[in-house]
Write an enzyme that holds these catalytic residues in place. Structure first.
Site, PDB file in Angstrom:
ATOM      1  N   LYS A  24       1.035   4.119  -2.862  1.00 27.40           N
ATOM      2  CA  LYS A  24       0.595   5.470  -2.549  1.00 27.40           C
ATOM      3  C   LYS A  24       1.694   6.508  -2.761  1.00 27.40           C
ATOM      4  O   LYS A  24       1.406   7.652  -3.135  1.00 27.40           O
ATOM      5  CB  LYS A  24       0.068   5.534  -1.115  1.00 27.40           C
ATOM      6  CG  LYS A  24      -1.273   4.826  -0.921  1.00 27.40           C
ATOM      7  CD  LYS A  24      -2.316   5.335  -1.913  1.00 27.40           C
ATOM      8  CE  LYS A  24      -3.715   4.876  -1.584  1.00 27.40           C
ATOM      9  NZ  LYS A  24      -4.701   5.331  -2.592  1.00 27.40           N
ATOM     10  N   TYR A  74       0.835  -1.205   0.000  1.00 27.84           N
ATOM     11  CA  TYR A  74       0.000   0.000   0.000  1.00 27.84           C
ATOM     12  C   TYR A  74       0.873   1.260   0.000  1.00 27.84           C
ATOM     13  O   TYR A  74       0.624   2.205  -0.752  1.00 27.84           O
ATOM     14  CB  TYR A  74      -0.899  -0.049   1.237  1.00 27.84           C
ATOM     15  CG  TYR A  74      -1.902   1.058   1.373  1.00 27.84           C
ATOM     16  CD1 TYR A  74      -2.989   1.163   0.511  1.00 27.84           C
ATOM     17  CD2 TYR A  74      -1.796   1.993   2.406  1.00 27.84           C
ATOM     18  CE1 TYR A  74      -3.932   2.166   0.661  1.00 27.84           C
ATOM     19  CE2 TYR A  74      -2.732   2.995   2.568  1.00 27.84           C
ATOM     20  CZ  TYR A  74      -3.796   3.080   1.691  1.00 27.84           C
ATOM     21  OH  TYR A  74      -4.725   4.075   1.844  1.00 27.84           O
TER      22      TYR A  74
END
Length: 304
Positions: free
Chosen positions: A169, A165
């Protein structure tokens, strides 16, 4: 007063629930025609359902707005391009894209599977690229358009168990900045939003200890509706001079995040060797090393 997004056509990915839903509802309330994209999967991306996107479209129509549902996945190029085609087929143009779709597959790094890493990268980073790339050609032709991408403090600052993640991001930040640089000449804007809000994805945070329970209770106070106004603003003509930036939204606070720049340098006229770096270079730089903070270590004050 005129509505800020009157007659603009906006795509919101992952708009069936949570933050995406609130953005879609607000954009419609501000006069936009909205493509509500959501394949209706679980928080980890498993399964599909038309219900979430259809329910948001129904809600928008009940409130007097205009919307159409789309159920494609952003994780592959051709389906992602069909999301853009839905906008142009139904409404004849495209003015804004909100890349909000996401999944979570959290796991401590040495236990994380290749599949879990790739799946999260595909939805968040590749999905943002695929949808933006399809929209960019339209923006180039009409010489206008706005992108709002979603980043996270998991990438900007750090967090445990989220290598996939966090990588996605932080990659989105680079993608957004590159779009802003490459397409600014065509009046195209690209910005990132880092949200603090209680959603079903955040609902996967463990709550085994008292400290974890207290943290989750605090997060629950931050409704996803608090994120929507900044996104609607960035899609509007009022933000025509705002591009290449990273904004955070935490309850009623809006942050402008810094971006990577040099913080300290060392110089040696005769050049460096591994030995002189160890003896002189690194000790001189060490006072400015970034700490291994997590988001919770930085945002320590109560909600405002």
């Amino acid at each position: 007063m005129a509505k800020s997004l009157q007659d603009k056509v906006i795509i919101v990915t992952g708009a069936g629930r949570g933050i995406g839903r609130e953005i879609a509802l607000l954009c419609a309330a501000e006069g936009a025609k909205v493509v509500v994209n959501d394949p209706g999967g679980a928080a980890d991306g498993a399964g599909t359902s038309a219900a979430p996107a259809e329910e948001v479209v129904e809600e928008i129509k009940k409130r007097g707005g205009t919307a159409v549902a789309n159920f494609e996945s952003v994780a592959e190029a051709i389906p992602a391009s069909k999301i853009v085609k839905t906008a142009t087929d139904h409404f004849g143009r495209l003015d804004g894209v909100v890349n909000n779709a996401g999944i979570l597959r959290d796991m401590i790094f040495h236990k994380m599977s290749v599949e879990a890493f790739e799946a999260v990268i595909k939805v968040h980073l590749m999905g943002s690229f695929y949808v933006s790339h399809a929209a960019a050609r339209i923006y180039r032709e009409q010489e206008s358009g706005s992108f709002v991408h979603f980043t996270s403090t998991s990438g900007l600052i750090g967090n445990y168990g989220q290598a996939n993640y966090a990588a996605a991001k932080l990659g989105i930040v680079g993608l957004s900045k590159s779009i802003a640089l490459d397409m600014g000449r065509f009046n195209v804007r690209s910005n990132c939003v880092s949200p603090f809000a209680w959603t079903r994805m955040i609902g996967t945070i463990p709550t085994e200890t008292d400290a974890e329970k207290a943290r989750v209770e605090k997060i629950k106070q931050m409704g996803p509706e608090k994120i929507a106004p900044v996104c609607a603003y960035l899609l509007s003509d009022a933000a025509k001079d705002v591009t290449g930036q990273i904004f955070g939204v935490r309850m009623n606070e809006i942050f402008l995040f810094g971006q990577h720049r040099p913080v300290r340098s060392v110089h040696r006229g005769e050049g460096w060797t591994p030995e002189t770096i160890a003896e002189h270079g690194m000790p001189a730089l060490k006072g400015s090393f970034a700490k291994l903070d997590r988001s919770a270590d930085v945002f320590t004050w109560d909600l405002i």
